[in-house]
Scaffold this motif. Structure first.
Motif, PDB file in Angstrom:
ATOM      1  N   LEU A 122       0.843  -1.195   0.000  1.00  0.00           N
ATOM      2  CA  LEU A 122       0.000   0.000   0.000  1.00  0.00           C
ATOM      3  C   LEU A 122       0.878   1.245   0.000  1.00  0.00           C
ATOM      4  O   LEU A 122       1.822   1.341   0.793  1.00  0.00           O
ATOM      5  CB  LEU A 122      -0.893  -0.001   1.240  1.00  0.00           C
ATOM      6  N   THR A 123       0.564   2.190  -0.867  1.00  0.00           N
ATOM      7  CA  THR A 123       1.285   3.458  -0.925  1.00  0.00           C
ATOM      8  C   THR A 123       0.303   4.606  -0.741  1.00  0.00           C
ATOM      9  O   THR A 123      -0.717   4.667  -1.430  1.00  0.00           O
ATOM     10  CB  THR A 123       2.012   3.627  -2.274  1.00  0.00           C
ATOM     11  N   VAL A 124       0.592   5.503   0.191  1.00  0.00           N
ATOM     12  CA  VAL A 124      -0.289   6.638   0.478  1.00  0.00           C
ATOM     13  C   VAL A 124       0.026   7.782  -0.468  1.00  0.00           C
ATOM     14  O   VAL A 124       1.189   8.177  -0.630  1.00  0.00           O
ATOM     15  CB  VAL A 124      -0.140   7.095   1.944  1.00  0.00           C
ATOM     16  N   LEU A 125      -1.019   8.325  -1.089  1.00  0.00           N
ATOM     17  CA  LEU A 125      -0.862   9.482  -1.961  1.00  0.00           C
ATOM     18  C   LEU A 125      -1.264  10.769  -1.256  1.00  0.00           C
ATOM     19  O   LEU A 125      -0.595  11.793  -1.394  1.00  0.00           O
ATOM     20  CB  LEU A 125      -1.700   9.318  -3.227  1.00  0.00           C
ATOM     21  N   GLU A 126      -2.368  10.709  -0.513  1.00  0.00           N
ATOM     22  CA  GLU A 126      -2.871  11.882   0.201  1.00  0.00           C
ATOM     23  C   GLU A 126      -3.367  11.455   1.571  1.00  0.00           C
ATOM     24  O   GLU A 126      -3.949  10.379   1.728  1.00  0.00           O
ATOM     25  CB  GLU A 126      -4.030  12.536  -0.562  1.00  0.00           C
TER      26      GLU A 126
END
Length: 225
Positions: A122-126
């Motif tokens: 999982l990668t957080v963008l905002e």
């Protein structure tokens, strides 16, 4: 002793095959690509799904758009996971990958769930997310981390995991999976919203609560489903 050698060799080969099959994930591709089609009349080269004739394949078969569009998170949990699997993106058939966009309302949660066929990164963008997963029995260890834009967190295959938006603004994350069809089992929905419902006797003993609590939860999740 010599009579035992062929038997021993057979056992070793058998166990090697079992270990290989148990550790396998999606089928390995037998050619450069296998764009999935549902109509066997126009499909050739079977590999997991019917494959489009490579000579008829075009660039758009490997193209997907729309992950930049925010989703409507006005639901009880305050999140929406938009999964891009082989069913909506035929070009990833046999490639062993899938992905998703996850939108969070303020304080929204992606509830505890598992992916039975894939690990996830999982990668957080905002926004700011609390992410975590729980190991299997008997330890049931909880690993959590607060994630900020640009941070990534991995969830091992099959383990229960979740994300919670800690902020007062919307949050967005992208997830990548090690399967073209990772599957998803929401724990609460599966336990309390199954069809037909799991017996109250089972659930009251499992959760050590009164039958009224179980029936209230079942009514809620059957309505949501």
């Amino acid at each position: 002793m010599k009579k035992m050698e062929p038997m021993l060799l057979s056992c070793i080969v058998l166990w090697a095959m079992i270990v290989f099959l148990a550790s396998a994930s999606d089928p390995s591709s037998l050619q450069d690509f296998c764009v999935a089609v549902n109509d066997s009349r126009i499909g050739v080269f079977v590999n997991g799904k019917f494959c489009k004739d490579p000579n008829l394949t075009i660039a758009d078969d490997f193209f997907f758009t729309g992950l930049n569009i925010p989703r409507n998170t006005s639901n009880p949990i305050g999140s929406v996971a938009t999964l891009v699997s082989v069913d909506v993106f035929p070009g990833i058939n046999t490639l062993g990958v899938g992905f998703a966009r996850i939108d969070f309302a303020p304080n929204g949660v992606n509830p505890p769930h598992t992916h039975p066929r894939a690990s996830e990164i999982l990668t957080v963008l905002e926004g700011t997310l609390l992410a975590g997963f729980v190991t299997s029995n008997p330890d049931n260890r909880l690993f959590t981390k607060i994630l900020y834009p640009g941070d990534a967190f991995v969830f091992p295959v099959g383990l229960i995991h979740f994300q919670l938006n800690l902020g007062n603004t919307s949050a967005v994350a992208f997830a990548a999976f090690s399967s073209q069809n990772p599957g998803r089992i929401d724990i609460a929905n599966a336990v309390f919203g199954s069809t037909p419902p799991i017996s109250d006797d089972v659930l009251t003993k499992a959760f050590q609560v009164d039958e009224d609590v179980i029936e209230d939860l079942q009514a809620q999740f059957r309505t949501n489903n």
